[in-house]
Design a protein around this motif. Structure first.
Motif, mmCIF file in Angstrom:
data_model
loop_
_atom_site.group_PDB
_atom_site.id
_atom_site.type_symbol
_atom_site.label_atom_id
_atom_site.label_comp_id
_atom_site.label_asym_id
_atom_site.label_seq_id
_atom_site.Cartn_x
_atom_site.Cartn_y
_atom_site.Cartn_z
ATOM 1 N N ILE A 81 6.465 1.025 -5.303
ATOM 2 C CA ILE A 81 6.399 0.795 -3.860
ATOM 3 C C ILE A 81 7.814 0.615 -3.312
ATOM 4 N N PHE A 123 5.860 -5.013 4.891
ATOM 5 C CA PHE A 123 6.389 -3.741 5.374
ATOM 6 C C PHE A 123 6.874 -3.954 6.802
ATOM 7 N N LEU A 171 -2.701 -1.753 8.646
ATOM 8 C CA LEU A 171 -2.521 -1.298 7.264
ATOM 9 C C LEU A 171 -3.825 -1.444 6.477
ATOM 10 N N LEU A 218 -6.124 1.545 4.843
ATOM 11 C CA LEU A 218 -6.453 1.548 3.415
ATOM 12 C C LEU A 218 -7.965 1.606 3.202
ATOM 13 N N SER A 231 -4.426 -9.203 3.630
ATOM 14 C CA SER A 231 -3.097 -9.566 4.122
ATOM 15 C C SER A 231 -2.776 -11.015 3.777
ATOM 16 N N LEU A 246 0.949 -7.411 2.925
ATOM 17 C CA LEU A 246 -0.162 -6.819 2.182
ATOM 18 C C LEU A 246 -0.244 -7.490 0.818
ATOM 19 N N LEU A 301 -2.062 -7.145 -2.762
ATOM 20 C CA LEU A 301 -2.840 -6.352 -3.704
ATOM 21 C C LEU A 301 -2.973 -7.184 -4.973
ATOM 22 N N VAL A 330 -3.250 4.328 -4.968
ATOM 23 C CA VAL A 330 -2.944 3.369 -3.903
ATOM 24 C C VAL A 330 -1.519 3.546 -3.404
ATOM 25 N N ILE A 331 -0.573 3.727 -4.309
ATOM 26 C CA ILE A 331 0.825 3.901 -3.908
ATOM 27 C C ILE A 331 0.978 5.165 -3.056
ATOM 28 N N LYS A 385 -1.227 6.651 -1.177
ATOM 29 C CA LYS A 385 -1.822 6.437 0.142
ATOM 30 C C LYS A 385 -0.969 5.491 0.970
ATOM 31 N N LEU A 386 -0.381 4.496 0.333
ATOM 32 C CA LEU A 386 0.491 3.572 1.057
ATOM 33 C C LEU A 386 1.696 4.291 1.671
ATOM 34 N N VAL A 433 2.028 3.983 5.650
ATOM 35 C CA VAL A 433 3.167 3.263 6.211
ATOM 36 C C VAL A 433 4.009 4.182 7.076
#
Length: 386
Positions: free
Chosen positions: A270, A295, A303, A307, A316, A345, A347, A361-362, A364-365, A369
């Motif tokens: 990330i 972020f 966010l 997701l 969050s 965020l 996780l 996930v990374i 999509k992030l 973002v």
């Protein structure tokens, strides 16, 4: 990706619970044959819980969850020791089960000191010791933070408390099942835990009370739990907690190694692929599966919604404050300004998560973002200033 909020009940746990719903359904307080099955099951679960934290069986009291255990520890000690003193010490980053209980006590004649934390969420042992007064009756510091994952110096806190003859309670809801715990070695007098954070059922927890510690009851009624916690026992839930905690500690080394590897991989990627991010919490002294990142220039709520469209479950902050639009009290306590704290965020990885899921996930992030920042006036203004 939100195992800090709750975990699924493991099949082995559910299988052991099932007979106590309908086959061995006797009330443990009754004297006939059927009830003996329930009594024996509760006794076995108490032994399992005690063994994993190096406590004695008669020091474990079952509750309706971690929040009840926290309330009982603080209110019970406050009530019992009110003639001795009215001062309690806690930290600014505790779970609301602690903070709101302390606020309640403040309205009823108690004095509470809320310790500051550093940028990583760690309390100062020097500040803690300086805060102890002649009327201090309780120190309550969480074992590991539920939002940013920071692990506090529990053994050292316990030593300070013992040195000054002050009772020490730790909210270990996030730590039990994830970290090795030895209540004797760590000088812990009271410890709270919850089953649903370690692949057990919701609605059941436990409070460890060291032998010799006097504590008033929170719930009054029958004579259950050695006259300390009234109410017919949740036998299936208690059985589930016992099995879940036994499994967690039999696999602790293996699961910890896996989660730490996934956690560090996720954090590194990330940070490498998304600019202007901040890791919250201690870089190494943190829960094995915790990743908490801010972020810049985006809102955490947007966010999370983005997701969710990809069926990625995250948060969050604490699930107990998910309805609040205010930034996390934990992130504000570690010194983050409101505008950055809003873009947080959390996780939290579980034992069934895979590297493929982390990569998904990374990816999509990165996309989310970038899209949200393109829509942000603050981001646009920042880019113009470069």
């Amino acid at each position: 990706m939100d195992h800090a909020a709750t975990t699924p009940v493991r099949k082995e746990v559910l299988d052991e619970m099932m007979p106590y719903f309908s086959e061995y359904y006797g009330n443990p307080s009754s004297i006939y044959y059927l009830s003996n099955f329930s009594k024996i099951a509760i006794d076995k679960a108490r032994e399992r819980v005690a063994k994993t934290i190096n406590a004695e069986k008669n020091e474990i009291y079952f509750t309706g969850g971690g929040t009840e255990a926290d309330n009982w520890a603080i209110k019970g000690i406050a009530s019992k020791l009110r003639d001795k003193g009215n001062h309690i010490i806690t930290s600014k980053i505790e779970h609301h089960a602690i903070l709101h209980t302390c606020e309640y006590l403040e309205k009823n004649g108690f004095e509470v000191t809320y310790l500051n934390v550093d940028e990583y969420g760690m309390i100062s042992l020097d500040e803690l010791e300086r805060s102890i007064k002649d009327n201090t009756i309780l120190i309550s510091i969480m074992f590991a933070n539920n939002e940013i994952g920071t692990i506090e110096p529990i053994k050292e806190i316990g030593s300070i408390a013992r040195k000054h003859n002050v009772i020490f309670h730790t909210d270990a809801v996030q730590a039990v099942g994830s970290l090795p715990i030895d209540v004797k070695d760590m000088n812990i007098d009271l410890l709270s835990m919850s089953a649903h954070k370690l692949y057990g059922p919701k609605g059941v927890g436990a409070l460890y009370v060291r032998k010799g510690i006097k504590i008033d009851s929170l719930i009054h009624g029958g004579a259950q739990e050695k006259n300390k916690r009234a109410g017919t026992e949740n036998v299936p839930g208690i059985v589930g907690l016992g099995k879940a905690i036994e499994l967690a500690y039999s696999e602790l080394e293996e699961n910890t190694a896996k989660l730490v590897e996934l956690r560090d991989y996720m954090i590194k990627n990330i940070q490498n692929r998304i600019p202007e991010v901040r890791l919250n919490g201690h870089p190494t002294k943190r829960l094995p599966g915790n990743v908490n990142i801010c972020f810049r220039y985006i809102e955490g709520e947007s966010l999370l919604l983005s997701l969710d469209m990809y069926k990625i479950e995250a948060s969050s902050g604490s699930a107990c404050t998910s309805g609040s639009l205010d930034p996390s009290h934990v992130l504000l306590a570690i010194g983050l300004p409101h505008e950055i704290a809003h873009g947080s965020l959390r996780l939290s990885l579980g034992i069934k998560n895979t590297k493929e899921e982390v990569d998904f996930v990374i990816d999509k992030l990165v996309t989310i973002v970038d899209r949200l920042r393109q829509m942000s006036p603050l981001y646009e203004k920042n880019q113009e200033g470069k």
